[in-house]
Scaffold this active site. Structure first.
Site, PDB file in Angstrom:
ATOM      1  N   CYS A   2      41.553  35.448  21.675  1.00 44.21           N
ATOM      2  CA  CYS A   2      42.193  36.176  20.586  1.00 44.21           C
ATOM      3  C   CYS A   2      43.186  37.187  21.155  1.00 44.21           C
ATOM      4  CB  CYS A   2      41.150  36.933  19.795  1.00 44.21           C
ATOM      5  SG  CYS A   2      39.864  35.855  19.168  1.00 44.21           S
ATOM      6  N   ARG A  27      47.458  33.118  22.633  1.00 49.11           N
ATOM      7  CA  ARG A  27      46.050  33.399  22.938  1.00 49.11           C
ATOM      8  C   ARG A  27      45.091  32.792  21.923  1.00 49.11           C
ATOM      9  NH1 ARG A  27      45.826  37.878  26.519  1.00 49.11           N
ATOM     10  NH2 ARG A  27      43.672  38.269  25.901  1.00 49.11           N
ATOM     11  N   TRP A  72      41.260  32.901  18.181  1.00 42.51           N
ATOM     12  CA  TRP A  72      40.774  31.634  18.722  1.00 42.51           C
ATOM     13  C   TRP A  72      39.290  31.637  18.397  1.00 42.51           C
ATOM     14  CZ3 TRP A  72      37.304  30.163  22.722  1.00 42.51           C
ATOM     15  CH2 TRP A  72      37.376  28.820  23.080  1.00 42.51           C
ATOM     16  N   ASN A  96      38.717  41.108  20.430  1.00 39.76           N
ATOM     17  CA  ASN A  96      38.895  39.977  21.345  1.00 39.76           C
ATOM     18  C   ASN A  96      37.728  40.003  22.319  1.00 39.76           C
ATOM     19  OD1 ASN A  96      39.775  38.053  23.213  1.00 39.76           O
ATOM     20  ND2 ASN A  96      40.980  39.555  24.334  1.00 39.76           N
ATOM     21  N   GLY A  97      36.965  38.911  22.355  1.00 41.94           N
ATOM     22  CA  GLY A  97      35.805  38.858  23.249  1.00 41.94           C
ATOM     23  C   GLY A  97      34.652  38.201  22.519  1.00 41.94           C
ATOM     24  N   GLU A 459      45.091  16.697  37.962  1.00 41.78           N
ATOM     25  CA  GLU A 459      45.890  17.645  37.185  1.00 41.78           C
ATOM     26  C   GLU A 459      46.795  16.909  36.187  1.00 41.78           C
ATOM     27  OE1 GLU A 459      45.962  20.547  36.309  1.00 41.78           O
ATOM     28  OE2 GLU A 459      48.010  20.956  35.678  1.00 41.78           O
ATOM     29  N   LYS A 463      46.798  17.501  32.089  1.00 43.85           N
ATOM     30  CA  LYS A 463      48.012  17.835  31.332  1.00 43.85           C
ATOM     31  C   LYS A 463      48.182  16.872  30.165  1.00 43.85           C
ATOM     32  CE  LYS A 463      48.609  20.695  32.513  1.00 43.85           C
ATOM     33  NZ  LYS A 463      48.270  21.950  33.013  1.00 43.85           N
ATOM     34  N   GLU A 466      45.469  17.326  27.314  1.00 44.89           N
ATOM     35  CA  GLU A 466      45.477  18.570  26.531  1.00 44.89           C
ATOM     36  C   GLU A 466      46.669  18.673  25.592  1.00 44.89           C
ATOM     37  OE1 GLU A 466      45.862  22.394  28.551  1.00 44.89           O
ATOM     38  OE2 GLU A 466      46.768  21.356  30.236  1.00 44.89           O
ATOM     39  N   HIS A 482      34.366   1.506  41.660  1.00 45.46           N
ATOM     40  CA  HIS A 482      32.942   1.858  41.633  1.00 45.46           C
ATOM     41  C   HIS A 482      32.467   2.197  40.224  1.00 45.46           C
ATOM     42  CE1 HIS A 482      32.605   1.620  45.940  1.00 45.46           C
ATOM     43  NE2 HIS A 482      33.702   2.371  46.055  1.00 45.46           N
ATOM     44  N   LYS A 583      45.454  30.131  25.637  1.00 49.74           N
ATOM     45  CA  LYS A 583      45.720  30.551  27.010  1.00 49.74           C
ATOM     46  C   LYS A 583      44.844  31.768  27.276  1.00 49.74           C
ATOM     47  CE  LYS A 583      49.734  30.378  29.889  1.00 49.74           C
ATOM     48  NZ  LYS A 583      49.572  28.987  30.322  1.00 49.74           N
TER      49      LYS A 583
HETATM   50  C1  F6R Z   1      45.481  23.836  31.517  1.00 48.86           C
HETATM   51  C2  F6R Z   1      45.232  25.246  31.432  1.00 48.86           C
HETATM   52  C3  F6R Z   1      43.858  25.734  31.637  1.00 48.86           C
HETATM   53  C4  F6R Z   1      43.877  26.964  32.567  1.00 48.86           C
HETATM   54  C5  F6R Z   1      42.467  27.560  32.699  1.00 48.86           C
HETATM   55  C6  F6R Z   1      42.446  28.717  33.679  1.00 48.86           C
HETATM   56  O1  F6R Z   1      46.829  23.544  31.356  1.00 48.86           O
HETATM   57  O2  F6R Z   1      46.133  26.013  31.201  1.00 48.86           O
HETATM   58  O3  F6R Z   1      43.031  24.740  32.140  1.00 48.86           O
HETATM   59  O4  F6R Z   1      44.356  26.539  33.809  1.00 48.86           O
HETATM   60  O5  F6R Z   1      42.043  28.007  31.441  1.00 48.86           O
HETATM   61  O6  F6R Z   1      43.320  29.724  33.295  1.00 48.86           O
HETATM   62  P1  F6R Z   1      43.799  30.831  34.317  1.00 48.86           P
HETATM   63  O7  F6R Z   1      44.629  30.152  35.335  1.00 48.86           O
HETATM   64  O8  F6R Z   1      44.558  31.811  33.486  1.00 48.86           O
HETATM   65  O9  F6R Z   1      42.564  31.413  34.921  1.00 48.86           O
END
Ligand code: F6R
Length: 588
Positions: A2, A27, A72, A96-97, A459, A463, A466, A482, A583
């Protein structure tokens, strides 16, 4: 997670809070709300959905003081009732939390006659404030917080107080001073109005009014906290000419590598970090999501440079199953935001075990920087798209330099060449669209590779899933036979990364195994020979600029980010705000 914002000044609060919330929307974007105060009355507008949904209600929100929230969802679905602010009695609260003991507090308050209007954990804070309030907002907040377990950044409006109160424990909160006085989860929401910012200490309580900010410690003794100029960390939150932040940020990959090299290769104290790594018995890298995937790459890089046992750990696991660190160990915590709760907690645990803590982060004022012995800056600039892109390549650049004791300059020069290569990949993204078309036609997409390509595959898969919601997974190519091969048929696509000549033949075996089960194959390679051999036999083949194997990761990362972006657009998804995600994940 949030985002919260508060304003107290001379201008109408509603529009300022609205603009702040738009900047914080990365966020969380499940619901949004604003409360303002005018002449002892609190006005609230809140609803499920994005911040934009509040626009028409702004004119009803009177006053020059207020708080706002973008959510969120953690407790209770994303609807109007669960949107913040939560009001009770003379209070409105944004949070937030997570309040971990909310059920117990709710039961206690219900027994005292309180009626709850939402399913959220946060609403208990408004009720606790009402319970403890005897005319002093700061004291009620102190007493309420003493009852809470979990983590929080709180902003509280009280009908009797011309301003708002904030406090934090474990969640981010920044105070701003300039044209009026503000508080927010992130500096980007201070919206050009604040010339100076301050990160309050854990437990601090601040009273923010149109005439200033008073800060107290958790026992309500006044304390002085330093404010720094905002220009030192000026966020760059402009989309430029790009339709999405994701595309803009992929376009900033090369710039990130260059800026990170320039800063890290000459970082004061880098020698000390190299010598700690050289003397370490263990080097443990920590991270979540993309940052964990960077940590995986770090294991190869650092493992080749030092004698220590080098391992990568998912931070949420490492916290409860610590990797046996000692006073001779080094822990490298990788985090774009520096606020990810799992990473911060695991890093703290590593430090408590005596390890020397290095934080590789993109946010210089974040929580992780306050626990680290040394901060290695990822110079990506503000990353707004929820999916990490440029911060990932910046993290890789930092790890390369950490893996180059005594020759950081030489490695930095190599990385600058890789940056040129990234630019060429991004400029010629037509193959990305072709591969994205194959992705959206597939039931599942498997990313495979060997060596460093296996890390890049993991990775690339994250990407794609998501931002486009296509099922995908990433594997070392040799693992396919396997188990996963059982899933392969004409509805499955394998994206095969081949950048290491020494491993190419083995990867081509995997391609044959897929083709003979009628699976579809897209090859992404830096090797002209491989491209020549495989392009006539596969569904797509993307020849990237040539690069030494240990640097090709930068090129495949950019290429796969573009594939994911194109796939999201083809499926009509918003790549900047994938569903269910946020994020900066500040809850555990
Ligand atoms: C994927 C993504 C998340 C962050 C993860 C860690 O694209 O953005 O998987 O990498 O939440 O976030 P940070 O790097 O901010 O600790």
């Amino acid at each position: 997670m949030c985002g919260i914002v508060g304003y107290a000044g001379r201008d109408r609060a509603a529009e300022i809070l609205f603009e702040g919330l738009k900047k914080l929307e990365y966020r969380g974007y499940d619901s949004a709300g604003i409360s303002t105060r005018d002449r002892g009355e609190i006005f609230t507008a809140k609803r499920g959905g994005r911040v934009e949904g509040l626009r028409l209600s702004l004119k009803e929100l009177k006053g020059t003081v207020g708080i706002g929230h973008t959510r969120w969802a953690t407790h209770g679905e994303a609807n109007d009732a669960n949107a913040h602010p939560h009001a009770f009695g003379r209070f409105a609260v944004v949070h937030n939390g997570i309040i971990e003991n909310h059920a117990e507090l709710r039961a206690e308050l219900r027994a005292a006659g309180h009626v709850f209007a939402s399913q959220t954990d946060s609403e208990v804070v408004a009720h606790l404030l009402d319970f403890y309030y005897e005319g002093d907002l700061a004291d009620a907040l102190r007493l309420a917080c003493a009852r809470l377990k979990g983590c929080w950044a709180l902003a509280v409006l009280c009908a009797d107080f011309d301003g708002f109160a904030v406090t934090r424990r474990g969640s981010s909160l920044i105070l701003g001073r300039g044209e009026g006085f503000m508080a927010a989860s992130d500096i980007c929401a201070l919206g050009g109005r604040s010339a100076f910012y301050c990160v309050p200490e854990e437990g601090d309580i601040a009273l923010v009014t149109p005439s200033g900010i008073e800060i107290f410690d958790a026992e309500l003794s006044p304390v002085g906290r330093a404010f720094s100029p905002v220009r030192d960390v000026e966020p760059d939150s402009d989309k430029g000419d790009c339709p999405h932040y994701m595309l803009r940020e992929i376009g900033q990959n090369a710039r990130t590598v260059r800026a990170t090299c320039a800063s890290v290769a000459r970082l004061p104290g880098l020698k000390e970090v190299h010598s700690r790594l050289g003397a370490a018995d263990r080097i443990a890298l920590l991270g979540c999501g993309t940052a964990y995937n960077a940590a995986l790459a770090g294991v190869r890089l650092l493992g080749g440079a030092y004698d220590a046992c080098v391992t990568a750990h998912i931070a949420s696991e490492a916290r409860f199953d610590p990797p046996g660190l000692t006073a001779r160990s080094v822990c490298i915590a990788v985090s774009q935001s520096g606020e990810t709760a799992d990473t911060v907690m695991a890093a703290r645990a590593a430090r408590e075990a005596g390890a020397y803590l290095v934080a590789v982060t993109n946010v210089g004022y974040s929580a992780i920087t306050r626990v680290a012995d040394k901060v290695i800056p990822v110079c990506a600039g503000t990353e707004i798209c929820v999916a990490a892109t440029k911060s990932y390549v910046g993290q890789l650049a930092c790890l390369h330099i950490l893996a180059s004791p005594g020759r950081a300059d030489v490695r930095a020069a190599q990385l600058l060449k890789a940056a040129d290569g990234i630019e060429r990949v991004v400029a010629d993204g037509s193959r990305a669209l072709e591969i994205a078309r194959l992705c959206v036609r597939s039931r599942a997409v498997f990313f495979i590779g060997r060596g460093a390509d296996a890390d890049a595959a993991v990775e690339g898969s994250l990407k794609l899933k998501e931002v486009s919601y296509i099922f995908s997974d990433g594997y070392p190519a040799g693992e396919l036979k396997h188990g996963t091969l059982a899933l392969v048929d004409e509805s499955v696509l394998a994206i095969v990364l081949i950048t290491d000549e020494g491993l190419a033949e083995k990867c081509e075996n995997a391609v044959e195994q897929i083709l003979s089960r009628r699976g579809r194959v897209a090859v992404v390679t830096t090797l002209a020979d491989v491209h020549r051999r495989l392009s006539p036999r596969t569904d797509a083949a993307w020849l990237l600029p040539p690069a030494p194997a240990h640097l090709s990761h930068f090129l495949t990362a950019a290429a796969l980010q573009l594939v994911a972006y194109r796939a999201a657009l083809l499926r009509g998804c918003d790549p900047d705000k994938p569903r269910n995600l946020a994020k900066s994940v500040t809850v555990e």
